[in-house]
Design a protein around this motif. Structure first.
Motif, PDB file in Angstrom:
ATOM      1  N   TYR A  15     -57.457  75.598  25.055  1.00 14.39           N
ATOM      2  CA  TYR A  15     -57.979  76.527  26.253  1.00 14.39           C
ATOM      3  C   TYR A  15     -59.174  76.761  26.638  1.00 14.39           C
ATOM      4  CZ  TYR A  15     -57.706  81.059  28.790  1.00 14.39           C
ATOM      5  OH  TYR A  15     -58.066  81.974  29.658  1.00 14.39           O
TER       6      TYR A  15
ATOM      7  N   PHE B  41     -39.746  79.017  33.209  1.00 17.21           N
ATOM      8  CA  PHE B  41     -40.158  78.094  34.327  1.00 17.21           C
ATOM      9  C   PHE B  41     -39.361  76.952  34.114  1.00 17.21           C
ATOM     10  CE2 PHE B  41     -44.092  80.034  35.661  1.00 17.21           C
ATOM     11  CZ  PHE B  41     -44.350  80.975  34.477  1.00 17.21           C
TER      12      PHE B  41
ATOM     13  N   TYR C 288     -47.065  87.637  28.633  1.00 14.31           N
ATOM     14  CA  TYR C 288     -48.564  88.040  28.869  1.00 14.31           C
ATOM     15  C   TYR C 288     -49.150  88.540  27.475  1.00 14.31           C
ATOM     16  CZ  TYR C 288     -48.055  87.416  33.744  1.00 14.31           C
ATOM     17  OH  TYR C 288     -47.817  86.670  35.023  1.00 14.31           O
TER      18      TYR C 288
ATOM     19  N   ASN D 295     -41.452  85.596  30.992  1.00 15.59           N
ATOM     20  CA  ASN D 295     -41.468  84.522  32.143  1.00 15.59           C
ATOM     21  C   ASN D 295     -40.832  83.167  31.673  1.00 15.59           C
ATOM     22  OD1 ASN D 295     -43.455  85.781  33.897  1.00 15.59           O
ATOM     23  ND2 ASN D 295     -44.560  86.192  31.988  1.00 15.59           N
TER      24      ASN D 295
ATOM     25  N   TYR E 180     -52.594  69.678  27.922  1.00 18.51           N
ATOM     26  CA  TYR E 180     -51.633  69.456  27.022  1.00 18.51           C
ATOM     27  C   TYR E 180     -51.303  68.115  26.757  1.00 18.51           C
ATOM     28  CZ  TYR E 180     -49.413  73.970  28.008  1.00 18.51           C
ATOM     29  OH  TYR E 180     -49.174  75.306  28.105  1.00 18.51           O
TER      30      TYR E 180
ATOM     31  N   PHE F 127     -56.198  74.696  30.814  1.00 21.78           N
ATOM     32  CA  PHE F 127     -55.421  74.105  29.565  1.00 21.78           C
ATOM     33  C   PHE F 127     -55.418  72.559  29.592  1.00 21.78           C
ATOM     34  CE2 PHE F 127     -53.086  78.501  28.710  1.00 21.78           C
ATOM     35  CZ  PHE F 127     -53.536  78.820  30.029  1.00 21.78           C
TER      36      PHE F 127
ATOM     37  N   LEU G  83     -38.372  69.626  32.711  1.00 17.47           N
ATOM     38  CA  LEU G  83     -38.941  70.472  31.493  1.00 17.47           C
ATOM     39  C   LEU G  83     -38.951  71.989  31.655  1.00 17.47           C
ATOM     40  CD1 LEU G  83     -42.191  68.477  31.204  1.00 17.47           C
ATOM     41  CD2 LEU G  83     -40.525  68.662  29.366  1.00 17.47           C
TER      42      LEU G  83
ATOM     43  N   PHE H 253     -43.533  81.781  28.632  1.00 13.81           N
ATOM     44  CA  PHE H 253     -44.437  82.579  27.849  1.00 13.81           C
ATOM     45  C   PHE H 253     -44.532  84.119  28.368  1.00 13.81           C
ATOM     46  CE2 PHE H 253     -47.301  84.368  31.173  1.00 13.81           C
ATOM     47  CZ  PHE H 253     -46.925  83.869  32.412  1.00 13.81           C
TER      48      PHE H 253
ATOM     49  N   TYR I 251     -39.789  72.869  35.437  1.00  8.36           N
ATOM     50  CA  TYR I 251     -40.445  71.744  36.117  1.00  8.36           C
ATOM     51  C   TYR I 251     -39.753  70.528  36.389  1.00  8.36           C
ATOM     52  CZ  TYR I 251     -44.447  74.750  34.734  1.00  8.36           C
ATOM     53  OH  TYR I 251     -45.504  75.820  34.697  1.00  8.36           O
TER      54      TYR I 251
ATOM     55  N   TYR J  66     -55.361  83.569  29.514  1.00  8.65           N
ATOM     56  CA  TYR J  66     -54.744  82.970  28.616  1.00  8.65           C
ATOM     57  C   TYR J  66     -53.252  83.126  28.462  1.00  8.65           C
ATOM     58  CZ  TYR J  66     -53.313  80.837  24.374  1.00  8.65           C
ATOM     59  OH  TYR J  66     -52.764  80.112  23.147  1.00  8.65           O
ATOM     60  N   ASN J  67     -52.415  82.189  28.707  1.00  7.25           N
ATOM     61  CA  ASN J  67     -50.932  82.303  28.196  1.00  7.25           C
ATOM     62  C   ASN J  67     -50.367  81.064  28.295  1.00  7.25           C
ATOM     63  OD1 ASN J  67     -51.336  81.795  31.150  1.00  7.25           O
ATOM     64  ND2 ASN J  67     -49.313  82.320  31.752  1.00  7.25           N
ATOM     65  N   GLU J  68     -50.412  80.550  26.953  1.00 10.70           N
ATOM     66  CA  GLU J  68     -49.988  79.387  26.694  1.00 10.70           C
ATOM     67  C   GLU J  68     -48.506  79.084  26.930  1.00 10.70           C
ATOM     68  OE1 GLU J  68     -50.041  78.370  22.466  1.00 10.70           O
ATOM     69  OE2 GLU J  68     -48.680  76.641  22.893  1.00 10.70           O
ATOM     70  N   GLN J  69     -48.162  78.102  27.888  1.00 13.00           N
ATOM     71  CA  GLN J  69     -46.667  77.873  28.233  1.00 13.00           C
ATOM     72  C   GLN J  69     -46.109  77.283  27.014  1.00 13.00           C
ATOM     73  OE1 GLN J  69     -45.465  76.729  32.231  1.00 13.00           O
ATOM     74  NE2 GLN J  69     -46.574  78.588  32.925  1.00 13.00           N
ATOM     75  N   PHE J  70     -44.849  77.438  26.634  1.00 12.96           N
ATOM     76  CA  PHE J  70     -44.263  76.636  25.523  1.00 12.96           C
ATOM     77  C   PHE J  70     -43.354  75.989  26.332  1.00 12.96           C
ATOM     78  CE2 PHE J  70     -46.246  78.834  21.917  1.00 12.96           C
ATOM     79  CZ  PHE J  70     -46.743  80.027  22.343  1.00 12.96           C
ATOM     80  N   PHE J  71     -43.183  74.760  25.836  1.00 11.03           N
ATOM     81  CA  PHE J  71     -42.223  73.820  26.587  1.00 11.03           C
ATOM     82  C   PHE J  71     -41.025  73.610  25.645  1.00 11.03           C
ATOM     83  CE2 PHE J  71     -44.081  72.642  30.518  1.00 11.03           C
ATOM     84  CZ  PHE J  71     -45.342  73.062  30.609  1.00 11.03           C
ATOM     85  N   GLY J  72     -39.827  73.305  26.215  1.00 11.95           N
ATOM     86  CA  GLY J  72     -38.814  72.590  25.600  1.00 11.95           C
ATOM     87  C   GLY J  72     -39.051  71.054  25.667  1.00 11.95           C
ATOM     88  N   PRO J  73     -38.162  70.427  24.971  1.00 12.95           N
ATOM     89  CA  PRO J  73     -38.323  68.970  24.771  1.00 12.95           C
ATOM     90  C   PRO J  73     -38.023  68.043  25.931  1.00 12.95           C
ATOM     91  CG  PRO J  73     -36.312  69.620  23.743  1.00 12.95           C
ATOM     92  CD  PRO J  73     -36.975  70.801  24.300  1.00 12.95           C
TER      93      PRO J  73
END
Lengths: 114, 117
Positions: A50, B33, B96, B31, A37, A35, B90, B94, B35, B103-110
């Motif tokens: 991706y 996370f 599955y 899921n 970003y 990936f 952060l 995501f 960071y 492929y599992n795009e992780q969507f992030f907060g601000p």
């Protein structure tokens, strides 16, 4: 152990030129995903592109393409026709098929100048 | 669109305080996370959760704990904040995709920029 290496802490590119951001990875898994970003100064992480390890063609998304060289374990991001708004931090990341976690590189700060 | 929100963009706390960072996602993702991001180190995983009340340590869990009482909410807790926990935090989520794809795009907060004085 899995690892992502981004060797370019910073890059400069002139507007409208293409730029390549380097990423190499280390894994013993056969199935994995790569990936890229983008993180602007505002802080949010924006997913760009991706590449799956079994994908035969390089991924492309608009001005972004991923130069995937599996034998060399590299997944470089190519940005064509750079724009001032492309100035940001760029992170390469990897996820193995059998894990939940993304492993990130240390990032490359790209600055686009007029 | 997936939305991941974090309770604060900027936070200033004093050494020894208990700090709560909240993260909420609205896409029913299993899921989640946490960071932390530091210059020259990239993003490092603190904790993650794959279900309600389930949690697993990431690479740097020391000094942190987490709570996931509801599927949409994942909280990071600094029991006694220290100056070396000054960082950008952060949250991501995501779900599955069918077919077992990696492929599992992780969507992030601000992000939350925490300063501990």
């Amino acid at each position: 152990a899995q690892k992502i290496t981004q060797t370019q802490p910073g890059m400069f590119v002139q507007e409208k030129e293409a730029v390549t951001l380097d990423c190499t990875y280390d894994t013993s898994d056969q199935s994995y995903g790569l990936f890229w970003y983008k993180q602007p100064s505002s802080g949010e992480m924006i997913f760009l592109i991706y590449q799956g390890s079994y994908d035969e063609q390089n991924a492309t998304e608009g001005r972004y393409s991923l130069n995937f060289q599996k034998a060399r374990k590299s997944a470089n991001l190519v940005i064509s026709a750079s724009q001032l708004g492309d100035s940001a931090m760029y992170f390469c990341a990897m996820r193995a098929h059998n894990t939940d976690k993304l492993i990130f590189g240390t990032g490359t700060r790209l600055q686009v100048f007029p | 669109d997936v939305k991941v929100t974090q309770s604060s963009r900027y936070l200033v706390k004093r050494t020894g305080e208990k700090v709560f960072l909240e993260c909420v996602q609205d896409m029913d993702h299993e899921n989640m996370f946490w960071y932390r991001q530091d210059p020259g180190l990239g993003l490092r995983l603190i904790y993650f959760s794959y279900d309600v009340k389930m949690k697993e340590k990431g690479d740097i869990p020391e000094g942190y704990s987490v709570s996931r009482e509801k599927k949409e909410r994942f909280s990071l807790i600094l029991e006694s904040a220290s100056t070396n926990q000054t960082s950008m935090y952060l949250c991501a989520s995501f779900s599955y995709l069918p077919g077992g794809s990696s492929y599992n795009e992780q969507f992030f907060g601000p992000g939350t920029r925490l300063t501990v004085l």
